[in-house]
Design a protein around this motif. Structure first.
Motif, PDB file in Angstrom:
ATOM      1  N   LEU A   1       0.836  -1.210   0.000  1.00 29.41           N
ATOM      2  CA  LEU A   1       0.000   0.000   0.000  1.00 29.41           C
ATOM      3  C   LEU A   1       0.868   1.257   0.000  1.00 29.41           C
ATOM      4  CD1 LEU A   1      -3.039   1.059   0.418  1.00 29.41           C
ATOM      5  CD2 LEU A   1      -2.335   1.372   2.794  1.00 29.41           C
ATOM      6  N   THR A   2       1.865   1.289   0.871  1.00 31.28           N
ATOM      7  CA  THR A   2       2.702   2.488   0.977  1.00 31.28           C
ATOM      8  C   THR A   2       3.686   2.601  -0.182  1.00 31.28           C
ATOM      9  OG1 THR A   2       4.229   1.249   2.408  1.00 31.28           O
ATOM     10  CG2 THR A   2       2.558   2.604   3.484  1.00 31.28           C
ATOM     11  N   ASP A   3       4.086   1.461  -0.752  1.00 30.68           N
ATOM     12  CA  ASP A   3       5.161   1.484  -1.742  1.00 30.68           C
ATOM     13  C   ASP A   3       4.670   1.574  -3.180  1.00 30.68           C
ATOM     14  OD1 ASP A   3       6.660   1.206   0.517  1.00 30.68           O
ATOM     15  OD2 ASP A   3       7.405  -0.804   0.079  1.00 30.68           O
ATOM     16  N   TRP A   4       3.415   1.161  -3.416  1.00 31.22           N
ATOM     17  CA  TRP A   4       2.887   1.205  -4.780  1.00 31.22           C
ATOM     18  C   TRP A   4       1.664   2.118  -4.904  1.00 31.22           C
ATOM     19  CZ3 TRP A   4       4.952  -0.530  -9.226  1.00 31.22           C
ATOM     20  CH2 TRP A   4       6.053  -1.390  -9.126  1.00 31.22           C
ATOM     21  N   TYR A   5       0.679   1.898  -4.055  1.00 31.70           N
ATOM     22  CA  TYR A   5      -0.565   2.664  -4.217  1.00 31.70           C
ATOM     23  C   TYR A   5      -0.384   4.139  -3.850  1.00 31.70           C
ATOM     24  CZ  TYR A   5      -5.274   4.397  -3.476  1.00 31.70           C
ATOM     25  OH  TYR A   5      -6.418   5.176  -3.519  1.00 31.70           O
ATOM     26  N   MET A   6       0.161   4.418  -2.687  1.00 31.34           N
ATOM     27  CA  MET A   6       0.230   5.805  -2.229  1.00 31.34           C
ATOM     28  C   MET A   6       1.052   6.695  -3.167  1.00 31.34           C
ATOM     29  SD  MET A   6       0.249   5.257   1.931  1.00 31.34           S
ATOM     30  CE  MET A   6       0.667   6.967   2.263  1.00 31.34           C
ATOM     31  N   PRO A   7       2.226   6.262  -3.629  1.00 32.42           N
ATOM     32  CA  PRO A   7       2.929   7.097  -4.608  1.00 32.42           C
ATOM     33  C   PRO A   7       2.135   7.310  -5.899  1.00 32.42           C
ATOM     34  CG  PRO A   7       4.426   5.493  -3.649  1.00 32.42           C
ATOM     35  CD  PRO A   7       3.048   5.115  -3.197  1.00 32.42           C
ATOM     36  N   ALA A   8       1.368   6.284  -6.290  1.00 31.00           N
ATOM     37  CA  ALA A   8       0.621   6.396  -7.545  1.00 31.00           C
ATOM     38  C   ALA A   8      -0.480   7.440  -7.465  1.00 31.00           C
ATOM     39  CB  ALA A   8       0.029   5.042  -7.924  1.00 31.00           C
ATOM     40  N   VAL A   9      -1.133   7.569  -6.314  1.00 30.54           N
ATOM     41  CA  VAL A   9      -2.249   8.517  -6.211  1.00 30.54           C
ATOM     42  C   VAL A   9      -1.834   9.858  -5.625  1.00 30.54           C
ATOM     43  CG1 VAL A   9      -4.003   6.710  -6.130  1.00 30.54           C
ATOM     44  CG2 VAL A   9      -3.021   7.559  -4.008  1.00 30.54           C
ATOM     45  N   LEU A  10      -0.764   9.868  -4.812  1.00 29.73           N
ATOM     46  CA  LEU A  10      -0.337  11.116  -4.183  1.00 29.73           C
ATOM     47  C   LEU A  10       0.742  11.834  -4.984  1.00 29.73           C
ATOM     48  CD1 LEU A  10      -0.199  10.038  -0.416  1.00 29.73           C
ATOM     49  CD2 LEU A  10      -2.059  11.197  -1.633  1.00 29.73           C
ATOM     50  N   GLY A  11       1.380  11.101  -5.888  1.00 27.93           N
ATOM     51  CA  GLY A  11       2.408  11.718  -6.719  1.00 27.93           C
ATOM     52  C   GLY A  11       3.730  11.904  -6.027  1.00 27.93           C
ATOM     53  N   ARG A  12       3.962  11.205  -4.926  1.00 27.26           N
ATOM     54  CA  ARG A  12       5.238  11.303  -4.209  1.00 27.26           C
ATOM     55  C   ARG A  12       5.458  10.010  -3.432  1.00 27.26           C
ATOM     56  NH1 ARG A  12       1.485  14.262  -1.287  1.00 27.26           N
ATOM     57  NH2 ARG A  12       1.222  13.618   0.896  1.00 27.26           N
ATOM     58  N   ASP A  13       6.718   9.725  -3.169  1.00 23.99           N
ATOM     59  CA  ASP A  13       7.040   8.544  -2.373  1.00 23.99           C
ATOM     60  C   ASP A  13       6.575   8.739  -0.929  1.00 23.99           C
ATOM     61  OD1 ASP A  13       8.194   7.283  -4.516  1.00 23.99           O
ATOM     62  OD2 ASP A  13      10.248   7.843  -3.986  1.00 23.99           O
ATOM     63  N   THR A  14       6.193   7.657  -0.298  1.00 25.58           N
ATOM     64  CA  THR A  14       5.863   7.696   1.125  1.00 25.58           C
ATOM     65  C   THR A  14       7.136   7.982   1.912  1.00 25.58           C
ATOM     66  OG1 THR A  14       4.165   6.033   0.719  1.00 25.58           O
ATOM     67  CG2 THR A  14       4.783   6.424   3.012  1.00 25.58           C
ATOM     68  N   SER A  15       7.081   8.917   2.847  1.00 22.29           N
ATOM     69  CA  SER A  15       8.286   9.285   3.601  1.00 22.29           C
ATOM     70  C   SER A  15       8.771   8.117   4.457  1.00 22.29           C
ATOM     71  CB  SER A  15       8.008  10.491   4.492  1.00 22.29           C
ATOM     72  OG  SER A  15       7.181  10.127   5.584  1.00 22.29           O
ATOM     73  N   ALA A  16      10.065   8.121   4.724  1.00 22.39           N
ATOM     74  CA  ALA A  16      10.645   7.061   5.551  1.00 22.39           C
ATOM     75  C   ALA A  16      10.014   7.046   6.934  1.00 22.39           C
ATOM     76  CB  ALA A  16      12.153   7.254   5.653  1.00 22.39           C
ATOM     77  N   GLU A  17       9.717   8.231   7.472  1.00 19.99           N
ATOM     78  CA  GLU A  17       9.130   8.315   8.804  1.00 19.99           C
ATOM     79  C   GLU A  17       7.723   7.722   8.820  1.00 19.99           C
ATOM     80  OE1 GLU A  17      12.303  11.197   8.236  1.00 19.99           O
ATOM     81  OE2 GLU A  17      10.437  10.842   7.131  1.00 19.99           O
ATOM     82  N   ALA A  18       6.921   8.078   7.811  1.00 21.32           N
ATOM     83  CA  ALA A  18       5.552   7.561   7.743  1.00 21.32           C
ATOM     84  C   ALA A  18       5.555   6.051   7.541  1.00 21.32           C
ATOM     85  CB  ALA A  18       4.788   8.249   6.618  1.00 21.32           C
ATOM     86  N   ARG A  19       6.462   5.586   6.714  1.00 19.60           N
ATOM     87  CA  ARG A  19       6.532   4.148   6.436  1.00 19.60           C
ATOM     88  C   ARG A  19       6.959   3.386   7.690  1.00 19.60           C
ATOM     89  NH1 ARG A  19       9.458  -0.092   4.352  1.00 19.60           N
ATOM     90  NH2 ARG A  19       8.558  -1.156   2.519  1.00 19.60           N
ATOM     91  N   ALA A  20       7.908   3.947   8.447  1.00 20.70           N
ATOM     92  CA  ALA A  20       8.359   3.291   9.678  1.00 20.70           C
ATOM     93  C   ALA A  20       7.239   3.235  10.713  1.00 20.70           C
ATOM     94  CB  ALA A  20       9.573   4.031  10.244  1.00 20.70           C
ATOM     95  N   GLU A  21       6.470   4.305  10.821  1.00 21.15           N
ATOM     96  CA  GLU A  21       5.343   4.314  11.754  1.00 21.15           C
ATOM     97  C   GLU A  21       4.301   3.281  11.350  1.00 21.15           C
ATOM     98  OE1 GLU A  21       1.884   7.347  13.479  1.00 21.15           O
ATOM     99  OE2 GLU A  21       3.297   8.048  11.948  1.00 21.15           O
TER     100      GLU A  21
END
Length: 330
Positions: A146-166
């Motif tokens: 979800l964080t690595d494929w979907y979120m960048p596709a719809v938000l137009g940016r990579d998920t931050s390292a901090e958000a992904r770690a949380e």
């Protein structure tokens, strides 16, 4: 003739099916392809699963094990594990998907599938030696689709390292809740596209397909996968009837524990599926699965209503607000 076709023809000739007629039966979300064969009116199915992308050995092991349990996986007629070729019993065309589309008794089909899962969960010998565990690393790798494929596709940016770690920390706290129910053989893609109705007695009437990714994991997973289907809406009353039907086999299992495990496994699967459907489009050029993403989001949001998933729900609201939970552009 391409090298793969040469391998296939040699395999079929060795198996005694070299003169059979062949027609494409299906492909799926993997690299596997299926051909239907006919030899003097006798049917069979060729699974073409080219390595290194595919490995037929898990399919072979699980198919043989399911047969030992008295369940209906396709019989193995010929096997070439090295080259990823299998000749399988043809179980026909009566998939649950087709039957439901044609008005077949929905309750009867789901009851049969539910009973199969209850039988598997009740069998101490369902988990066999060498079956991989559905461990935290595997579950988390799937959830982060979800964080690595979907979120960048719809938000137009990579998920931050901090958000992904949380996000990962939240899941690691949730997985022990899922495991409060007993482990069993989990087929992992247990839904109507992979089930068939056969003219056989008892539980053998339910034909099982696409189980090569089987693991040892929480007994709630496959039942949840069946009843919270990414591809079709299911009446909540039917879902409750099937839960009750399954739980009757396990009177000692606390309902609250069952529901908490179910909610965690549901959220994990739905997060995974949203990511997989996005990846199938963007990486593999298969946009047809995107149509299901709104349904899967509804299922994920519903799972997050369980109190045990409150922290995950808050994370999603912060990093993936509801108004942004759309369908990626192909």
């Amino acid at each position: 003739m391409n090298p793969r076709e040469t391998l296939i023809q040699g395999f079929l000739h060795e198996a005694g099916w070299g003169s059979a007629q062949r027609g494409r039966l299906a492909g799926d979300a993997s690299f596997r392809h299926y051909d239907r064969l006919s030899r003097d009116g006798e049917p069979a199915v060729l699974m073409d699963a080219p390595p290194p992308q595919e490995d037929v050995r898990p399919f072979v092991r699980v198919a043989r094990h399911l047969e030992e349990l008295g369940l209906s996986a396709p019989r193995l007629l010929a096997v070439d594990e090295t080259n990823g070729l299998l000749l399988l019993e043809d179980l026909g065309d009566a998939t649950y998907t087709r039957l439901l589309a044609n008005g077949h008794d929905e309750d009867a089909l789901y009851a049969l599938a539910t009973d199969v899962l209850a039988e598997i969960a009740a069998r101490p010998d369902a988990v066999f030696a060498g079956l991989p565990p559905y461990d935290d690393d595997r579950l988390l790798t799937e959830a982060t689709l979800l964080t690595d494929w979907y979120m960048p596709a719809v938000l137009g940016r990579d998920t931050s390292a901090e958000a992904r770690a949380e996000y990962a920390d939240i899941w690691r706290k949730l997985f022990p809740v899922a495991r409060l129910v007993p482990d069993t053989l989990v087929l992992r893609d247990f839904h109507v596209d992979n089930l068939m109705l056969l003219d056989r007695p008892g539980l053998a009437a339910c034909g099982l397909l696409d189980f090569q990714d089987a693991v040892a994991g929480p007994a709630t997973y496959d039942l949840m996968s069946l009843l919270e289907d990414a591809r079709r809406d299911i009446d909540p009353l039917l879902i409750e009837r099937m839960k009750q039907r399954w739980l009757k086999r396990f009177p000692a299992l606390d309902r609250a524990v069952f529901e908490a495990s179910w909610a965690v496994m549901a959220a994990q699967r739905h997060a995974k599926v949203i990511g997989i459907f996005t990846r199938l489009c963007l990486r593999d050029g298969k946009p047809g699965y995107l149509v299901h993403i709104p349904r899967v989001w509804r299922l994920l949001e519903n799972a997050c209503r369980h109190p045990v998933l409150a922290e995950l729900g808050r994370w999603l609201d912060r990093h993936m607000p509801r108004e942004q939970r759309g369908v990626p552009n192909p």
